[in-house]
Scaffold this active site. Structure first.
Site, mmCIF file in Angstrom:
data_model
loop_
_atom_site.group_PDB
_atom_site.id
_atom_site.type_symbol
_atom_site.label_atom_id
_atom_site.label_comp_id
_atom_site.label_asym_id
_atom_site.label_seq_id
_atom_site.Cartn_x
_atom_site.Cartn_y
_atom_site.Cartn_z
ATOM 1 C CB CYS B 96 -1.008 -2.385 11.689
ATOM 2 S SG CYS B 96 -0.561 -2.593 9.964
ATOM 3 N NE ARG B 133 3.204 -3.867 2.678
ATOM 4 C CZ ARG B 133 2.486 -4.746 3.381
ATOM 5 N NH1 ARG B 133 1.927 -5.770 2.770
ATOM 6 N NH2 ARG B 133 2.337 -4.598 4.678
ATOM 7 C CG HIS B 195 4.197 1.056 12.317
ATOM 8 N ND1 HIS B 195 3.526 0.774 11.161
ATOM 9 C CD2 HIS B 195 5.496 1.121 11.986
ATOM 10 C CE1 HIS B 195 4.394 0.641 10.175
ATOM 11 N NE2 HIS B 195 5.599 0.855 10.649
#
Lengths: 480, 247
Positions: B96, B133, B195
């Site tokens: 990330c 997002r 993740h």
């Protein structure tokens, strides 16, 4: 219907508001009769479609004022304690149902207590107590115009929904800006994120905090959400860590420091699952509290309720008495008796919450039987990565039967595998995606009189409650 | 001989959002279960790297605020050492925000542009807080099968000529939600948005990293297979869940 009208004030509301009330009440009757739940959400949703100003119009009639309670953890428990303090002090309280904490939930609660003519059904003046979702805070504050705003804590929770902790802090600043001028902000001094929001946006916040815990030092947890000063980004130092990122802190680079709280818990001594003892103090008044809810997180909830009650002019002795009689909110280390077994339902929906639950379990049981329920529905957060930030390792060597259930049961089973926490009954840990089957098997695996700890995320807890209600062990949550 | 590996975990105190700790725990246990010793060197702001050998790097995700603090320290203190290591084949996993810091540059929604280490030939632009997002379950097809996890990033990453994608997105957004690619691989440097945590449910990825870490100093050591049935169950269940939630 008019028998009460003599004592209540008649208020003229617009025909549109009356229509909205009618729609809302009809929806409440329908959802209940169809067995679709307690009507804690849909009535408000429909009624505010009819009249967007409904909440503002009804809430403004609450003569004793209103408080809005928010925070990542403890909204329900705090509201519940504050409601019992106020009720015992003779104040009539209007509350929204726990878990129904968006505008629609607040609207549903108001609709239920007002009649079709927009008059409140109460002989005495009523105080509004609304627990509100962190992200919905600006909208609800704008509508309700509360006289008090209580901000308890800000933990990492549902990042997929909120983005980042910093984003929630921005929302809260916006909420404070929308408060009426005379409103009081009540804030947790021990949470640097909350304190920074309060200090920057409010004239004179009323702070609460834990002064001393003889058993705690300055060692941090992996779950800490604050690594740098929220003001300058410099290193932040702790002389006391109570839980997560809460405690006594100071920035070593700028002047940011924990504000001195007015309402304090001094000398907190934990008594495991049975609760804690502490001295509740505000200024030169103090009272000792024999508090029946476990963990430091509940001490914070008690302090939050006590600070709000203090701001409402309730006596310290009355507050202490009510806190001594507190009972667990549904699913918050709630004790149930099921088929001859004691079952504790302990909601855990983020790393800090799960750490506290595990710590409490360890204090009360040598070999705990666990049913871990991990769901990833919208209300739980779709991202289950948080389980890797919880210190599951602390359970190693202290478990009996361990089982996993919920939509992401295999993820939790994997977390336990890598923490080397296993089912010490020798069997392979059972993974059962279906909650009801998981619960039935976990209960069937217990020996006579054994205790089971059920640790669910939010929607998993509702599932468990649903199963137990069907089996006749608990009441539906909306009857609380 | 029992191998000893040295893992450098950069900025663990600052960059540990989204369960990144799960990646370290997974590497540790998968070594321990095979009798390999894994020493984890946690390197924070202002601290120096341990002396050689360094066998593996890990750097996690973060909030934008922490990223700015890290960027300068990384560039000023460690750039040269990291570049030397990775050009010698030392594997690096960056998740990330760290994936972004290994690129040419990162343009945040607000504030100045961050200069990356330039190890991965790519750049990232945050289109602003008004643009949704990239959030949700993600399934990626790569050389080792499938990777499953969760992504949550505002920035959009665009690979340039010098970087190959880690894999192709089967479900989710990946680098930018447009070109169907996820992550990047340059030599043994891996960058990804996955993740959730990445490594626990993707043990093949974890073992590839360990294999690459062992190769320079223990070229003949073969990783013993582990019982990954629970990992496989969780991997497959996560893919099914990702499909169900999309529908």
């Amino acid at each position: 219907m008019d028998s009460r009208a003599g004592s209540a004030r008649r208020v003229t509301v617009s025909p549109r508001t009356m229509l909205a009330l009618f729609v809302g009440k009809l929806a409440a009757v329908m959802t209940r009769s169809l067995g679709k739940g307690g009507g804690t959400s849909l009535p408000g949703l429909l009624a505010t479609r009819v009249q967007p100003h409904l909440v503002r119009e009804l809430a403004s009639q609450l003569q004793r004022g209103t408080i809005v309670v928010s925070g990542t953890n403890g909204k329900t428990t705090t509201s519940r304690m504050l409601a019992s303090i106020l009720t015992e002090a003779g104040v009539s309280v209007l509350r929204n149902a726990s878990g129904s904490n968006l505008t629609r939930g607040v609207a549903s609660a108001l609709i239920a207590r007002f009649d079709l003519w927009g008059t409140i059904r109460s002989e005495v003046s009523t105080f509004g107590l609304f627990e509100v979702d962190e992200a919905a805070l600006p909208e609800v504050v704008e509508l309700v115009q509360p006289s008090k705003l209580l901000l308890n804590n800000l933990f990492r929770d549902q990042l997929d929904r909120y983005g980042e902790v910093a984003m929630v802090a921005r929302l809260w600043s916006k909420a404070i800006a929308r408060l009426p001028a005379a409103a009081i902000v009540i804030a947790n001094a021990d949470d640097p994120l909350v304190a920074e929001v309060a200090v920057n946006n409010s004239e004179c916040p009323l702070y609460f905090g834990i002064s001393s815990v003889p058993d705690k030092g300055s060692t941090g947890e992996h779950a800490s959400d604050v690594k740098t000063c929220p003001r300058c980004g410099g290193p932040i130092e702790y002389t006391l860590v109570t839980l997560g990122h809460l405690g006594h802190y100071r920035c070593s680079n700028c002047e940011f420091v924990r504000p001195e709280p007015v309402v304090c818990a001094e000398n907190v001594r934990l008594r495991g699952i049975d609760g804690s003892d502490f001295t509740l103090a505000a200024g030169d008044v103090s009272a000792s509290v024999h508090f029946p809810l476990p963990g430091l997180y509940n001490v914070y909830n008690a302090l939050a309720a006590a600070a709000a009650a203090t701001a409402l002019g309730i006596d310290m002795s009355q507050i202490a008495t009510a806190l001594g009689n507190a009972t667990a909110a549904f699913g918050r280390m709630e004790r149930l008796e099921v088929d001859g077994h004691t079952v504790y339902l302990a909601l855990a929906k983020n790393p800090a919450g799960l750490n506290e639950v595990m710590r409490t379990i360890l204090q009360s049981s040598e070999k705990a039987n666990l049913l871990m329920l991990l769901n990833d529905n919208t209300a739980d957060g779709h991202d289950v990565s948080w389980i890797w930030d919880a210190d599951v390792e602390m359970l190693a060597g202290h478990t009996g039967q361990v089982a996993f259930s919920g939509t992401r049961a295999p993820d939790m089973a994997l977390r336990f595998k890598y923490a080397e926490v296993s089912d010490e009954r020798g069997g392979k840990s059972r993974i059962e995606l279906n909650t009801e089957a998981g619960l039935v098997h976990a209960l069937a695996g217990l020996g006579a009189g054994e205790v089971l700890f059920v640790v669910p995320t939010y929607t998993a807890m509702l599932d468990v409650r649903g199963v137990l209600t069907r089996l006749g062990h608990v009441n539906p949550y909306w009857e609380e | 001989m029992r191998p000893t590996l040295h893992l450098v975990h950069l900025y663990p105190g600052l960059l540990n959002l989204y369960g990144d700790r799960g990646n370290i725990i997974t590497l540790q246990k998968r070594c321990a279960w095979r009798g390999i010793e894994l020493r984890v060197h946690q390197i924070g702001l202002g601290e120096s790297l341990p002396p050689d050998p360094v066998d593996l790097y890990f750097m996690g995700g973060d909030q934008d605020r922490e990223q700015t603090v890290v960027e300068r320290d990384l560039r000023e203190r460690h750039r040269e050492a990291i570049q030397n290591h990775v050009s010698a084949g030392v594997p690096f996993l960056a998740v990330c925000g760290s994936y972004q810091l290994l690129q040419q540059y990162y343009r945040p929604a607000e504030g100045p542009e961050l200069v990356g280490l330039g190890i991965i030939d790519a750049y990232t632009v945050h289109p602003g807080h008004d643009v949704p997002r990239c959030v949700g379950n993600i399934v990626v097809e790569w050389e080792g099968g499938t990777i499953v996890g969760f992504e949550n990033h505002g920035g959009r990453t665009y690979l340039q000529a010098g970087a190959a994608p880690l894999g192709r997105v089967i479900q989710g957004h990946g680098n930018n939600g447009e070109d169907g690619f996820e992550g990047a691989r340059t030599g043994n440097v891996f960058g990804t948005y996955v993740h959730g945590s990445l490594l626990p449910k993707n043990p093949a990825f974890a073992d590839l990293l360990l294999h690459l870490a062992l190769k320079p100093r223990y070229p003949d050591y073969e990783l013993e297979p582990l019982d990954d049935s629970l990992e496989a169950t969780a991997h497959d269940a996560a893919i099914r869940r990702a499909r169900a939630m999309r529908g």
